[in-house]
Design a protein around this motif. Structure first.
Motif, PDB file in Angstrom:
ATOM      1  N   GLY A 102       3.778  24.064 -15.301  1.00  0.00           N
ATOM      2  CA  GLY A 102       5.226  24.098 -15.449  1.00  0.00           C
ATOM      3  C   GLY A 102       5.887  25.330 -14.878  1.00  0.00           C
ATOM      4  N   GLU A 103       5.244  26.509 -15.070  1.00  0.00           N
ATOM      5  CA  GLU A 103       5.874  27.741 -14.609  1.00  0.00           C
ATOM      6  C   GLU A 103       5.770  27.928 -13.100  1.00  0.00           C
ATOM      7  OE1 GLU A 103       1.573  28.685 -15.449  1.00  0.00           O
ATOM      8  OE2 GLU A 103       3.183  27.459 -16.341  1.00  0.00           O
ATOM      9  N   ARG A 104       4.955  27.101 -12.430  1.00  0.00           N
ATOM     10  CA  ARG A 104       4.815  27.174 -10.976  1.00  0.00           C
ATOM     11  C   ARG A 104       5.012  25.799 -10.333  1.00  0.00           C
ATOM     12  NH1 ARG A 104       2.128  31.510  -8.495  1.00  0.00           N
ATOM     13  NH2 ARG A 104       1.506  33.174  -9.900  1.00  0.00           N
ATOM     14  N   ARG A 105       5.797  24.965 -10.963  1.00  0.00           N
ATOM     15  CA  ARG A 105       5.899  23.578 -10.521  1.00  0.00           C
ATOM     16  C   ARG A 105       6.389  23.470  -9.078  1.00  0.00           C
ATOM     17  NH1 ARG A 105       9.048  21.332 -14.439  1.00  0.00           N
ATOM     18  NH2 ARG A 105       7.248  20.603 -15.626  1.00  0.00           N
ATOM     19  N   ALA A 106       7.425  24.192  -8.731  1.00  0.00           N
ATOM     20  CA  ALA A 106       7.976  24.075  -7.371  1.00  0.00           C
ATOM     21  C   ALA A 106       6.965  24.551  -6.333  1.00  0.00           C
ATOM     22  CB  ALA A 106       9.271  24.876  -7.260  1.00  0.00           C
ATOM     23  N   GLU A 107       6.259  25.648  -6.623  1.00  0.00           N
ATOM     24  CA  GLU A 107       5.262  26.154  -5.674  1.00  0.00           C
ATOM     25  C   GLU A 107       4.154  25.128  -5.448  1.00  0.00           C
ATOM     26  OE1 GLU A 107       1.666  29.440  -5.510  1.00  0.00           O
ATOM     27  OE2 GLU A 107       3.286  29.725  -6.966  1.00  0.00           O
ATOM     28  N   TYR A 108       3.626  24.558  -6.534  1.00  0.00           N
ATOM     29  CA  TYR A 108       2.519  23.608  -6.418  1.00  0.00           C
ATOM     30  C   TYR A 108       2.969  22.310  -5.738  1.00  0.00           C
ATOM     31  CZ  TYR A 108      -1.265  25.967  -8.900  1.00  0.00           C
ATOM     32  OH  TYR A 108      -2.293  26.816  -9.236  1.00  0.00           O
ATOM     33  N   LEU A 109       4.133  21.811  -6.087  1.00  0.00           N
ATOM     34  CA  LEU A 109       4.606  20.580  -5.464  1.00  0.00           C
ATOM     35  C   LEU A 109       4.906  20.802  -3.984  1.00  0.00           C
ATOM     36  CD1 LEU A 109       6.920  19.093  -8.244  1.00  0.00           C
ATOM     37  CD2 LEU A 109       4.594  18.423  -7.646  1.00  0.00           C
ATOM     38  N   ALA A 110       5.392  21.983  -3.638  1.00  0.00           N
ATOM     39  CA  ALA A 110       5.628  22.295  -2.224  1.00  0.00           C
ATOM     40  C   ALA A 110       4.302  22.362  -1.472  1.00  0.00           C
ATOM     41  CB  ALA A 110       6.388  23.606  -2.096  1.00  0.00           C
ATOM     42  N   ALA A 111       3.286  22.960  -2.093  1.00  0.00           N
ATOM     43  CA  ALA A 111       1.972  23.033  -1.444  1.00  0.00           C
ATOM     44  C   ALA A 111       1.377  21.642  -1.277  1.00  0.00           C
ATOM     45  CB  ALA A 111       1.036  23.920  -2.264  1.00  0.00           C
ATOM     46  N   PHE A 112       1.504  20.803  -2.297  1.00  0.00           N
ATOM     47  CA  PHE A 112       1.017  19.429  -2.199  1.00  0.00           C
ATOM     48  C   PHE A 112       1.749  18.686  -1.083  1.00  0.00           C
ATOM     49  CE2 PHE A 112       0.766  14.953  -3.284  1.00  0.00           C
ATOM     50  CZ  PHE A 112      -0.538  14.804  -3.728  1.00  0.00           C
ATOM     51  N   GLY A 113       3.035  18.947  -0.963  1.00  0.00           N
ATOM     52  CA  GLY A 113       3.836  18.278   0.053  1.00  0.00           C
ATOM     53  C   GLY A 113       3.480  18.678   1.471  1.00  0.00           C
ATOM     54  N   GLY A 141       0.808  -1.207   0.000  1.00  0.00           N
ATOM     55  CA  GLY A 141       0.000   0.000   0.000  1.00  0.00           C
ATOM     56  C   GLY A 141       0.842   1.258   0.000  1.00  0.00           C
ATOM     57  N   GLU A 142       1.895   1.271   0.795  1.00  0.00           N
ATOM     58  CA  GLU A 142       2.816   2.411   0.836  1.00  0.00           C
ATOM     59  C   GLU A 142       3.371   2.710  -0.548  1.00  0.00           C
ATOM     60  OE1 GLU A 142       7.527   2.830   1.903  1.00  0.00           O
ATOM     61  OE2 GLU A 142       6.329   1.438   3.101  1.00  0.00           O
ATOM     62  N   ILE A 143       3.879   1.692  -1.214  1.00  0.00           N
ATOM     63  CA  ILE A 143       4.485   1.873  -2.530  1.00  0.00           C
ATOM     64  C   ILE A 143       3.457   2.403  -3.519  1.00  0.00           C
ATOM     65  CG2 ILE A 143       5.476   0.620  -4.483  1.00  0.00           C
ATOM     66  CD1 ILE A 143       6.823  -1.217  -2.372  1.00  0.00           C
ATOM     67  N   ALA A 144       2.245   1.863  -3.474  1.00  0.00           N
ATOM     68  CA  ALA A 144       1.207   2.268  -4.415  1.00  0.00           C
ATOM     69  C   ALA A 144       0.812   3.724  -4.230  1.00  0.00           C
ATOM     70  CB  ALA A 144      -0.019   1.354  -4.268  1.00  0.00           C
ATOM     71  N   VAL A 145       0.580   4.149  -2.986  1.00  0.00           N
ATOM     72  CA  VAL A 145       0.108   5.521  -2.788  1.00  0.00           C
ATOM     73  C   VAL A 145       1.223   6.535  -3.015  1.00  0.00           C
ATOM     74  CG1 VAL A 145      -1.722   4.774  -1.220  1.00  0.00           C
ATOM     75  CG2 VAL A 145       0.478   5.493  -0.266  1.00  0.00           C
ATOM     76  N   VAL A 146       2.462   6.174  -2.697  1.00  0.00           N
ATOM     77  CA  VAL A 146       3.582   7.088  -2.932  1.00  0.00           C
ATOM     78  C   VAL A 146       3.796   7.287  -4.429  1.00  0.00           C
ATOM     79  CG1 VAL A 146       6.081   7.331  -2.745  1.00  0.00           C
ATOM     80  CG2 VAL A 146       4.744   6.669  -0.740  1.00  0.00           C
ATOM     81  N   ALA A 147       3.802   6.193  -5.193  1.00  0.00           N
ATOM     82  CA  ALA A 147       4.002   6.297  -6.644  1.00  0.00           C
ATOM     83  C   ALA A 147       2.858   7.064  -7.298  1.00  0.00           C
ATOM     84  CB  ALA A 147       4.124   4.896  -7.240  1.00  0.00           C
ATOM     85  N   ALA A 148       1.626   6.806  -6.868  1.00  0.00           N
ATOM     86  CA  ALA A 148       0.474   7.505  -7.439  1.00  0.00           C
ATOM     87  C   ALA A 148       0.552   8.999  -7.156  1.00  0.00           C
ATOM     88  CB  ALA A 148      -0.815   6.920  -6.877  1.00  0.00           C
ATOM     89  N   ALA A 149       0.988   9.369  -5.955  1.00  0.00           N
ATOM     90  CA  ALA A 149       1.057  10.787  -5.580  1.00  0.00           C
ATOM     91  C   ALA A 149       2.022  11.547  -6.473  1.00  0.00           C
ATOM     92  CB  ALA A 149       1.457  10.922  -4.115  1.00  0.00           C
ATOM     93  N   TRP A 150       3.119  10.915  -6.892  1.00  0.00           N
ATOM     94  CA  TRP A 150       4.056  11.603  -7.783  1.00  0.00           C
ATOM     95  C   TRP A 150       3.370  11.990  -9.085  1.00  0.00           C
ATOM     96  CZ3 TRP A 150       7.930   7.139  -6.693  1.00  0.00           C
ATOM     97  CH2 TRP A 150       8.623   7.416  -5.515  1.00  0.00           C
ATOM     98  N   THR A 151       2.704  11.040  -9.728  1.00  0.00           N
ATOM     99  CA  THR A 151       2.060  11.314 -11.009  1.00  0.00           C
ATOM    100  C   THR A 151       0.963  12.352 -10.862  1.00  0.00           C
ATOM    101  OG1 THR A 151       2.542   9.086 -11.821  1.00  0.00           O
ATOM    102  CG2 THR A 151       0.764  10.283 -12.911  1.00  0.00           C
ATOM    103  N   SER A 199       0.538  14.660  -8.493  1.00  0.00           N
ATOM    104  CA  SER A 199       1.033  15.996  -8.139  1.00  0.00           C
ATOM    105  C   SER A 199       1.705  16.664  -9.332  1.00  0.00           C
ATOM    106  CB  SER A 199       1.990  15.922  -6.947  1.00  0.00           C
ATOM    107  OG  SER A 199       3.082  15.053  -7.204  1.00  0.00           O
ATOM    108  N   TYR A 200       2.407  15.903 -10.178  1.00  0.00           N
ATOM    109  CA  TYR A 200       2.969  16.486 -11.402  1.00  0.00           C
ATOM    110  C   TYR A 200       1.849  17.007 -12.303  1.00  0.00           C
ATOM    111  CZ  TYR A 200       7.878  15.008 -10.897  1.00  0.00           C
ATOM    112  OH  TYR A 200       9.189  14.875 -10.488  1.00  0.00           O
ATOM    113  N   ALA A 201       0.758  16.242 -12.409  1.00  0.00           N
ATOM    114  CA  ALA A 201      -0.353  16.657 -13.262  1.00  0.00           C
ATOM    115  C   ALA A 201      -1.032  17.923 -12.756  1.00  0.00           C
ATOM    116  CB  ALA A 201      -1.377  15.525 -13.361  1.00  0.00           C
ATOM    117  N   LEU A 202      -1.007  18.121 -11.457  1.00  0.00           N
ATOM    118  CA  LEU A 202      -1.639  19.292 -10.859  1.00  0.00           C
ATOM    119  C   LEU A 202      -0.783  20.549 -10.990  1.00  0.00           C
ATOM    120  CD1 LEU A 202      -2.866  17.556  -7.596  1.00  0.00           C
ATOM    121  CD2 LEU A 202      -4.382  18.767  -9.174  1.00  0.00           C
ATOM    122  N   ALA A 203       0.510  20.398 -11.215  1.00  0.00           N
ATOM    123  CA  ALA A 203       1.448  21.522 -11.135  1.00  0.00           C
ATOM    124  C   ALA A 203       1.737  22.097 -12.517  1.00  0.00           C
ATOM    125  CB  ALA A 203       2.750  21.068 -10.472  1.00  0.00           C
TER     126      ALA A 203
END
Length: 385
Positions: free
Chosen positions: A325-336, A307-317, A319-323
């Motif tokens: 490009g010009e604000r990627r670091a801001e959005y990924l930091a907020a998601f984090g 379960g850990e592996i599945a939810v961690v891998a899914a979160a990467w994809t 969160s990238y889709a939500l961010a």
């Protein structure tokens, strides 16, 4: 690592050095602060909790700053800051100094996690990002697995000086990590161009899609306090299994994490696949909780790891889709921020509080929370829209 670019390979090497240093510190941190610095367990917990709150508050502003000045430059600066904070641990002598040092280190630690993901977004194309993040996490597990026992050996001698030397070695590892990150994009591997400077107003915390998926991820990140707190506390309280099982069961989690993390990336190659994987991971975490309740500890650890592996891998994809490009670091930091809140604030309080209040029913409550998260994953709109 031949399938990756030179820049990505260098980032993975920097990750190994980074987590070797982290493993050194994790091996003896509580012993050092309580037995040698003289802090109480309550003071250590309070200081770390306060540092975590400051780190969450700083995450989005630091992400916005990284979008303006360049993610690599920001990563180098934060690794240097973390090296300085870790070295300061060696001279800490009272609670105030500890709080200051641990706050500096924690702010840098949590920002680095999100910015490393943002940097991968610059170094790898969309199809490869999940695999690179999986490889980075596998490398991190290897580094901690080596650094932890090594830290134990280095601090085997009595006296504060052995611990101080180990802390300085840890700080040196972070310094070397900064130097390695600084070289990424040099010597024939072009550095990614910094994104256009965004406007000052923060958008990430106003994005309802981001907040919805980050909220779900907050619940799913309870797997970590379950592993680190709920599992050992329940095993000891249950009494059906010897305490000596804790170490080997942790080893199962680590070995499976290293072996399965990279292959798991193929199941999250698209947003649609990532959402299915997140649902499956949430269901696995719920099943693991029920297995803990039944005291089937080996089964529970294996299912929890899946379960850990599945939810961690899914979160990467996701969160990238939500961010953008010009604000990627801001959005990924907020998601984090949701990830940090679930792992280090909500999780420890919830897991330990429930175990004290309702005992075994804790596992039913946690299983229900994971099931709710699975259902909620199907509700928010497409993060890629």
């Amino acid at each position: 690592m031949a399938q990756y670019s030179a820049s990505v390979r260098r980032l993975l090497v920097s990750g190994l050095v980074d987590y070797l240093g982290a493993g050194l510190f994790l091996a003896f941190s509580v012993v050092y602060f309580t037995q040698l610095v003289g802090l109480t367990i309550a003071q250590v917990g309070l200081g770390m909790g306060a540092a975590g709150c400051v780190a969450m508050a700083a995450a989005t502003p630091l992400g916005r700053l990284a979008d303006r000045v360049g993610v690599r430059r920001m990563l180098v600066a934060l690794h240097l800051v973390r090296a300085g904070g870790t070295a300061a641990y060696a001279v800490v002598g009272e609670f105030g100094g500890f709080v200051a040092a641990v706050t500096v280190v924690t702010v840098a630690d949590q920002a680095i996690a999100a910015l490393t993901q943002a940097f991968v977004g610059e170094l790898a194309d969309e199809e490869q990002r999940g695999r690179v993040m999986a490889a980075y996490r596998a490398i991190a597990n290897i580094g901690i697995s080596i650094g932890g026992p090594l830290g134990g050996l280095l601090t085997g001698a009595s006296g504060r000086s052995a611990f101080q030397v180990t802390l300085l070695v840890n700080a040196l590892a972070y310094l070397l990590t900064a130097l390695l990150v600084r070289t990424i994009g040099r010597r024939g591997t072009p550095a990614p161009a910094p994104a256009p400077a965004p406007v000052r107003r923060s958008l990430a915390l106003r994005d309802r899609r981001l907040l919805a998926f980050a909220g779900i991820d907050t619940v799913l990140q309870l797997w970590l306090p379950i592993l680190n707190l709920g599992f050992p506390l329940w095993l000891i309280a249950d009494g059906q299994v010897p305490r000596a099982w804790i170490g080997p069961l942790y080893a199962i989690n680590t070995v499976l994490g290293v072996a399965l993390m990279v292959p798991s990336a193929r199941f999250t190659a698209s947003v649609k696949a990532a959402r299915r994987c997140q649902v499956a991971g949430a269901v696995a975490l719920a099943a693991a909780c029920l297995a803990f309740w039944a005291s089937w500890f080996p089964v529970a650890i294996v299912v929890l790891t899946v379960g850990e592996i599945a939810v961690v891998a899914a979160a990467w994809t996701l969160s990238y889709a939500l961010a953008p490009g010009e604000r990627r670091a801001e959005y990924l930091a907020a998601f984090g921020m949701g990830r940090s809140f679930g792992r280090y604030v909500l999780g420890p309080l919830l897991v330990t509080g429930l175990l004290q209040a309702v005992g075994g029913l804790t596992w039913a409550i946690l299983a229900a929370l994971f099931c709710v998260a699975a259902l909620a994953t199907l509700v928010p709109g497409d993060p890629g829209t």
